[in-house]
Scaffold this motif. Structure first.
Motif, PDB file in Angstrom:
ATOM      1  N   TRP A 169      40.400  -4.468  30.231  1.00 50.60           N
ATOM      2  CA  TRP A 169      39.733  -5.608  29.853  1.00 50.60           C
ATOM      3  C   TRP A 169      38.838  -5.333  28.544  1.00 50.60           C
ATOM      4  O   TRP A 169      37.800  -4.467  28.661  1.00 50.60           O
ATOM      5  CB  TRP A 169      39.306  -6.506  30.967  1.00 50.60           C
ATOM      6  N   LYS A 170      39.032  -5.967  27.512  1.00 43.71           N
ATOM      7  CA  LYS A 170      38.106  -5.887  26.307  1.00 43.71           C
ATOM      8  C   LYS A 170      37.872  -7.072  25.842  1.00 43.71           C
ATOM      9  O   LYS A 170      37.540  -7.323  24.607  1.00 43.71           O
ATOM     10  CB  LYS A 170      38.901  -4.909  25.308  1.00 43.71           C
ATOM     11  N   GLY A 171      37.892  -8.232  26.519  1.00 44.56           N
ATOM     12  CA  GLY A 171      37.685  -9.666  26.006  1.00 44.56           C
ATOM     13  C   GLY A 171      38.928 -10.401  26.045  1.00 44.56           C
ATOM     14  O   GLY A 171      39.992  -9.832  26.272  1.00 44.56           O
ATOM     15  N   PHE A 172      38.803 -11.457  25.984  1.00 43.90           N
ATOM     16  CA  PHE A 172      40.038 -12.428  25.970  1.00 43.90           C
ATOM     17  C   PHE A 172      41.044 -12.360  24.782  1.00 43.90           C
ATOM     18  O   PHE A 172      42.158 -12.421  25.316  1.00 43.90           O
ATOM     19  CB  PHE A 172      39.273 -13.945  26.039  1.00 43.90           C
TER      20      PHE A 172
END
Length: 216
Positions: A169-172
């Motif tokens: 996960w690196k952001g939406f």
């Protein structure tokens, strides 16, 4: 490796119901090593099998490997083909994600080369062996177990991908292609019969990636 066993048994059980032997399924899972396309192939299996349909769906489901291989290529560029090609052959979602995470960690520590080939190959072969053996066992013990989905084994497959998504996960924004693919696949599954949801999810995710890259 433990997470591979439940849905390996599940695939083997489904294959046994379609009349596939343990040896034939182990050959398929060993040579293809991409669980999503194997589930799709077994779901579409008939007698005689619609080979062209199965091949096309498998290509679409496995098309994500084009992007995974492209992201892994810079870390393998210094290797001769006799070492790089086996590394790509054993690539699956899980060992790719673990290898890329390890490479990012080694790069932050200024370690060279960034990708530890020993770590990557060790993970890949361990996962490959677990997958091939568990699918073969599924064919053998599946008929005795009956409907193993009543024990929740069918949730193992999406659970692994949720764990991978959490770890990467690196952001939406980076997860947007996953979300678009999920929505399109679910909508297609609800509206159309058969396996049309598989290419719909794969193509919509790839299209989202291309559109996002053009905008950036």
């Amino acid at each position: 490796m433990i997470g591979f066993i439940p849905f390996g048994l599940l695939l083997g059980t489904q294959a046994a119901q379609k009349g596939l032997s343990a040896l034939s399924l182990m050959m398929m899972t060993g040579l293809n090593f991409a669980g999503g396309s194997e589930f799709a192939a077994v779901a579409l299996w008939s007698s005689p099998p619609h080979v062209l349909t199965i091949v096309l769906v498998s290509l679409l489901v496995n098309s994500r490997h084009l992007l995974m291989g492209a992201s892994l290529a810079p870390y393998l560029a210094h290797l001769p083909a006799r070492r790089a090609l086996p590394a790509l052959f054993f690539m699956c979602d899980e060992c790719w994600a673990l290898g890329m995470a390890d490479a990012a960690s080694r790069r932050q520590k200024s370690m060279s080369p960034a990708l530890s080939l020993g770590f990557y190959i060790g993970v890949a072969i361990a996962l490959w062996s677990t997958w091939v053996i568990s699918t073969g066992l599924g064919v053998i013990v599946g008929p005795a177990l009956g409907d193993i989905t009543r024990w929740g084994f069918d949730m193992a497959f999406p659970a692994v991908f949720f764990v991978l998504l959490k770890g990467m996960w690196k952001g939406f924004k980076s997860a947007l292609p996953w979300l678009v693919s999920l929505i399109c696949a679910v909508a297609t599954y609800r509206l159309f019969p058969g396996a049309a949801y598989v290419p719909a999810g794969a193509l919509s995710g790839l299209a989202t990636i291309l559109l996002m890259s053009r905008k950036s």
